[in-house]
Design a protein around this motif. Structure first.
Motif, PDB file in Angstrom:
ATOM      1  N   ARG A 187      -1.418  -2.908  -4.352  1.00 35.86           N
ATOM      2  CA  ARG A 187      -0.832  -3.591  -5.423  1.00 35.86           C
ATOM      3  C   ARG A 187      -0.908  -5.239  -4.765  1.00 35.86           C
ATOM      4  O   ARG A 187      -0.248  -5.424  -3.523  1.00 35.86           O
ATOM      5  N   VAL A 188      -1.490  -5.958  -5.322  1.00 36.18           N
ATOM      6  CA  VAL A 188      -1.334  -7.653  -4.810  1.00 36.18           C
ATOM      7  C   VAL A 188      -0.213  -8.220  -5.205  1.00 36.18           C
ATOM      8  O   VAL A 188       0.411  -8.105  -6.352  1.00 36.18           O
ATOM      9  N   LYS A 189       0.666  -8.533  -4.109  1.00 41.07           N
ATOM     10  CA  LYS A 189       1.945  -9.338  -4.543  1.00 41.07           C
ATOM     11  C   LYS A 189       1.894 -10.796  -5.017  1.00 41.07           C
ATOM     12  O   LYS A 189       2.160 -11.521  -4.436  1.00 41.07           O
ATOM     13  N   THR A 190       1.489 -10.720  -6.312  1.00 39.91           N
ATOM     14  CA  THR A 190       1.339 -11.882  -6.930  1.00 39.91           C
ATOM     15  C   THR A 190       1.557 -11.764  -8.396  1.00 39.91           C
ATOM     16  O   THR A 190       1.485 -10.808  -9.180  1.00 39.91           O
ATOM     17  N   SER A 191       2.261 -12.593  -8.882  1.00 42.54           N
ATOM     18  CA  SER A 191       2.678 -12.743 -10.348  1.00 42.54           C
ATOM     19  C   SER A 191       1.819 -13.610 -11.117  1.00 42.54           C
ATOM     20  O   SER A 191       1.701 -14.941 -10.861  1.00 42.54           O
ATOM     21  N   VAL A 192       0.780 -12.935 -11.928  1.00 41.07           N
ATOM     22  CA  VAL A 192      -0.313 -13.711 -12.586  1.00 41.07           C
ATOM     23  C   VAL A 192       0.258 -13.913 -14.097  1.00 41.07           C
ATOM     24  O   VAL A 192       0.616 -12.999 -14.813  1.00 41.07           O
ATOM     25  N   TYR A 224     -15.265   4.371  -3.968  1.00 43.80           N
ATOM     26  CA  TYR A 224     -13.924   4.859  -3.675  1.00 43.80           C
ATOM     27  C   TYR A 224     -12.948   5.149  -5.070  1.00 43.80           C
ATOM     28  O   TYR A 224     -11.731   5.360  -5.130  1.00 43.80           O
ATOM     29  N   LYS A 225     -13.665   5.138  -6.199  1.00 42.86           N
ATOM     30  CA  LYS A 225     -13.191   5.277  -7.336  1.00 42.86           C
ATOM     31  C   LYS A 225     -12.507   6.748  -7.431  1.00 42.86           C
ATOM     32  O   LYS A 225     -12.982   7.795  -6.962  1.00 42.86           O
ATOM     33  N   ILE A 226     -11.461   7.086  -8.171  1.00 42.64           N
ATOM     34  CA  ILE A 226     -10.603   8.193  -8.553  1.00 42.64           C
ATOM     35  C   ILE A 226     -11.793   9.327  -9.345  1.00 42.64           C
ATOM     36  O   ILE A 226     -12.240   8.842 -10.177  1.00 42.64           O
ATOM     37  N   GLY A 227     -12.015  10.318  -8.765  1.00 43.63           N
ATOM     38  CA  GLY A 227     -13.003  11.404  -9.271  1.00 43.63           C
ATOM     39  C   GLY A 227     -12.320  12.763  -9.406  1.00 43.63           C
ATOM     40  O   GLY A 227     -11.255  13.029  -8.844  1.00 43.63           O
ATOM     41  N   TYR A 239      -4.276  -6.376 -10.711  1.00 45.20           N
ATOM     42  CA  TYR A 239      -4.021  -6.526  -9.320  1.00 45.20           C
ATOM     43  C   TYR A 239      -3.261  -5.294  -8.835  1.00 45.20           C
ATOM     44  O   TYR A 239      -2.548  -5.294  -7.874  1.00 45.20           O
ATOM     45  N   THR A 240      -3.669  -4.254  -9.446  1.00 48.13           N
ATOM     46  CA  THR A 240      -3.105  -2.786  -8.800  1.00 48.13           C
ATOM     47  C   THR A 240      -4.236  -1.843  -9.074  1.00 48.13           C
ATOM     48  O   THR A 240      -4.805  -1.784 -10.171  1.00 48.13           O
ATOM     49  N   LYS A 241      -4.514  -1.434  -8.068  1.00 48.93           N
ATOM     50  CA  LYS A 241      -6.057  -0.567  -7.850  1.00 48.93           C
ATOM     51  C   LYS A 241      -5.714   0.650  -7.195  1.00 48.93           C
ATOM     52  O   LYS A 241      -4.869   0.995  -6.373  1.00 48.93           O
ATOM     53  N   TRP A 242      -6.087   1.706  -7.674  1.00 48.95           N
ATOM     54  CA  TRP A 242      -6.262   3.152  -6.944  1.00 48.95           C
ATOM     55  C   TRP A 242      -7.618   3.557  -6.401  1.00 48.95           C
ATOM     56  O   TRP A 242      -8.636   3.105  -6.819  1.00 48.95           O
ATOM     57  N   ILE A 281       0.985  -1.168   0.052  1.00 47.80           N
ATOM     58  CA  ILE A 281      -0.158   0.063   0.177  1.00 47.80           C
ATOM     59  C   ILE A 281       0.973   1.298  -0.051  1.00 47.80           C
ATOM     60  O   ILE A 281       1.751   1.366   0.918  1.00 47.80           O
ATOM     61  N   GLU A 282       0.420   2.118  -0.743  1.00 47.49           N
ATOM     62  CA  GLU A 282       1.255   3.304  -0.888  1.00 47.49           C
ATOM     63  C   GLU A 282       0.334   4.496  -1.177  1.00 47.49           C
ATOM     64  O   GLU A 282      -0.836   4.207  -1.896  1.00 47.49           O
ATOM     65  N   THR A 283       0.413   5.642  -0.308  1.00 47.73           N
ATOM     66  CA  THR A 283      -0.360   6.781  -0.681  1.00 47.73           C
ATOM     67  C   THR A 283       0.470   7.798  -1.067  1.00 47.73           C
ATOM     68  O   THR A 283       1.476   8.095  -0.836  1.00 47.73           O
ATOM     69  N   PHE A 284      -0.352   8.713  -2.008  1.00 47.47           N
ATOM     70  CA  PHE A 284       0.357   9.884  -2.773  1.00 47.47           C
ATOM     71  C   PHE A 284      -0.457  10.888  -3.050  1.00 47.47           C
ATOM     72  O   PHE A 284      -1.705  10.730  -3.261  1.00 47.47           O
ATOM     73  N   SER A 285       0.059  12.024  -3.401  1.00 48.89           N
ATOM     74  CA  SER A 285      -1.052  13.135  -3.962  1.00 48.89           C
ATOM     75  C   SER A 285      -1.450  12.697  -5.249  1.00 48.89           C
ATOM     76  O   SER A 285      -0.535  12.235  -6.074  1.00 48.89           O
TER      77      SER A 285
END
Length: 494
Positions: free
Chosen positions: A485-490, A472-475, A400-403, A384-388
């Protein structure tokens, strides 16, 4: 307007239980309290601008008496011109299979049936919004009254409950509303007699096999006779004060957890020594705030508050006085561990991540058959990472990566599997239960308990591998982003 009906209307307004256009399912057992509630709601139907239905749950117990109750409920609803649905459940079999008492099984099946009816009504008629355009769900009206509340508080007190238990039953919780919670049982019976309404008696209400019945028929009356005739009223006052104190401490504890909790790549949460610091040189939160904060962390990590209480918080706190490496094993597969510089809390559970059948070690244990396919994996670890957020910035399209809009997140997000009451909001703002989503998505029944979720309390932010909540979607108003980010290699996924 008669006194009791006026009181119910005032309760509904004060606690914002209903709005014009609300749809209400009245839980109708056929007993005096539920008959009174349905009768009053019917009289208020036009005035409040609501639509009303009733549901009677036949538990498959008590033989002919239960059949009589169902027939009475159907006839009473016919008299009031209220649609009624009789739902049959097998409490005895469910209790046997799940290793619980029939009382507990009955309560669980009853609320599940009411929840399904509410969801079906929403699906049947679609989304209903208030005057401000905000969607609201079908409500379920339960007929608990003030004496029930006093008995609940006393029961919880005798069981060693904390402040949360002393609050008693909330006026509202999710879909559930309790318009009669401030009403006196004597007033309920008087109202029924004045209206000429009859009701049925459940013989199990007189059984001494149930703790609540012993409190109702013996313990509380004895206290009122021998100690204080206003004992019930004083218990209600205690509940109100406990509720105020608990709400405040819960808020402070959530701030403590958010301020000190450090999410790790392996999914565990680390709390530094300074979170529990004592002495003049460091700022120290009162012990009660630390306790509430830890309770919040344990509940979020477990995915529910079931079987988790302050006794586990105290066990966890004791680690701070022990040597590095000491552990405490907690409910729901959680472990708290003393480490250098603080303590960590982790949880292990075996589930599968959809679409990762061919991946190697999806954040958990390796294993599987000769083809290399994992049989069981831990809940996926996330970064998990937060940023402006800069407007116009491209949002990742990786499965497997969502904002997420960080400012809309109310509590510490946790990866877990589903639980009763989970929901998400769709693009149009409508509410959809996770249970209904999984059915519509044709996820096999045996797989539904294995699908990992990223949850903000009961609001599911992300059904991992499927979709995220529209809320929760970006608006256009987003200022901060939480990237997960899910730590999975698909294989085949970018």
């Amino acid at each position: 307007m008669d006194k009791l009906k006026e009181q119910v209307k005032k309760t509904i307004e004060e606690h914002q239980m209903l709005q014009p256009g609300s749809r209400v399912i009245a839980a109708l057992s056929g007993g005096a309290d539920s008959v009174c509630l349905l009768g009053i709601l019917k009289e208020l139907e036009g005035e409040l601008g609501i639509a009303l239905r009733a549901v009677h749950v036949h538990h498959g117990l008590r033989g002919q008496e239960a059949d009589r109750d169902a027939a009475f409920a159907q006839a009473f609803c016919g008299k009031l011109s209220v649609p009624c649905h009789i739902i049959r459940v097998d409490v005895r079999s469910f209790a046997s299979v799940h290793g619980m008492s029939e009382e507990e099984a009955g309560r669980r099946l009853r609320y599940e049936a009411l929840e399904r009816e509410a969801e079906a009504w929403e699906a049947e008629e679609g989304l209903i919004r208030n005057a401000d355009g905000v969607p609201f769900p079908v409500r379920i009206a339960a007929a608990h009254h003030s004496k029930d509340q006093a008995e609940t508080i006393l029961h919880n007190l005798l069981r060693g409950s904390g402040l949360r238990g002393l609050r008693g039953m909330p006026w509202t919780r999710g879909r559930i509303i309790r318009p009669l919670l401030g009403a006196d049982r004597g007033d309920i019976l008087a109202w029924l007699n004045a209206k000429g309404y009859s009701w049925v008696e459940d013989s199990t209400n007189n059984s001494e096999d149930y703790t609540r019945n012993r409190i109702r028929h013996h313990i509380l009356p004895e206290i009122e006779r021998e100690v204080n005739p206003r004992a019930a009223a004083n218990l209600l006052r205690l509940g109100e004060l406990a509720g105020l104190a608990d709400a405040y401490l819960e808020e402070q504890g959530a701030c403590w957890a958010k301020g000190y909790g450090q999410q790790r790549e392996d999914g565990s949460l680390f709390l530094p020594d300074e979170a529990f610091a004592e002495g003049k040189e460091k700022a120290k939160a009162p012990k009660i705030v630390c306790m509430y904060g830890l309770l919040e962390i344990l509940k979020e990590m477990a995915g529910s508050g079931k079987d988790i209480g302050f006794v586990h918080v105290e066990q966890t706190l004791m680690l701070m006085k022990k040597q590095v490496g000491s552990r405490v094993f907690l409910p729901q597969g959680m472990t708290a561990k003393r480490e250098y510089g603080g303590m960590s809390v982790s949880r292990r559970i075996s589930v599968s991540v959809p679409g990762t059948e061919n991946c190697a070690n999806a954040g958990g244990r390796n294993g599987g058959d000769s083809s290399g396919r994992p049989e069981n994996m831990d809940l996926p670890a996330v970064e998990i990472e937060t940023f402006s957020y800069k407007k116009g910035e491209e949002i990742p399209k990786n499965v497997y990566t969502k904002w997420f809009d960080c400012d809309k997140i109310k509590s510490m997000p946790v990866v877990r599997t589903r639980r009763q009451g989970d929901y998400m909001l769709l693009e149009d703002g409508s509410r959809k239960s996770i249970r209904r989503f999984m059915i519509d998505a044709k996820i096999p029944r045996e797989k539904r308990e294995q699908v990992p979720l990223l949850a903000d309390g009961s609001h599911v932010m992300w059904i991992i591998g499927y979709r995220i909540s529209g809320y929760y979607k970006i608006g256009p108003d987003t200022s901060r982003v939480m990237e997960v980010r899910v730590k999975t290699s698909v294989n085949g996924a970018s």
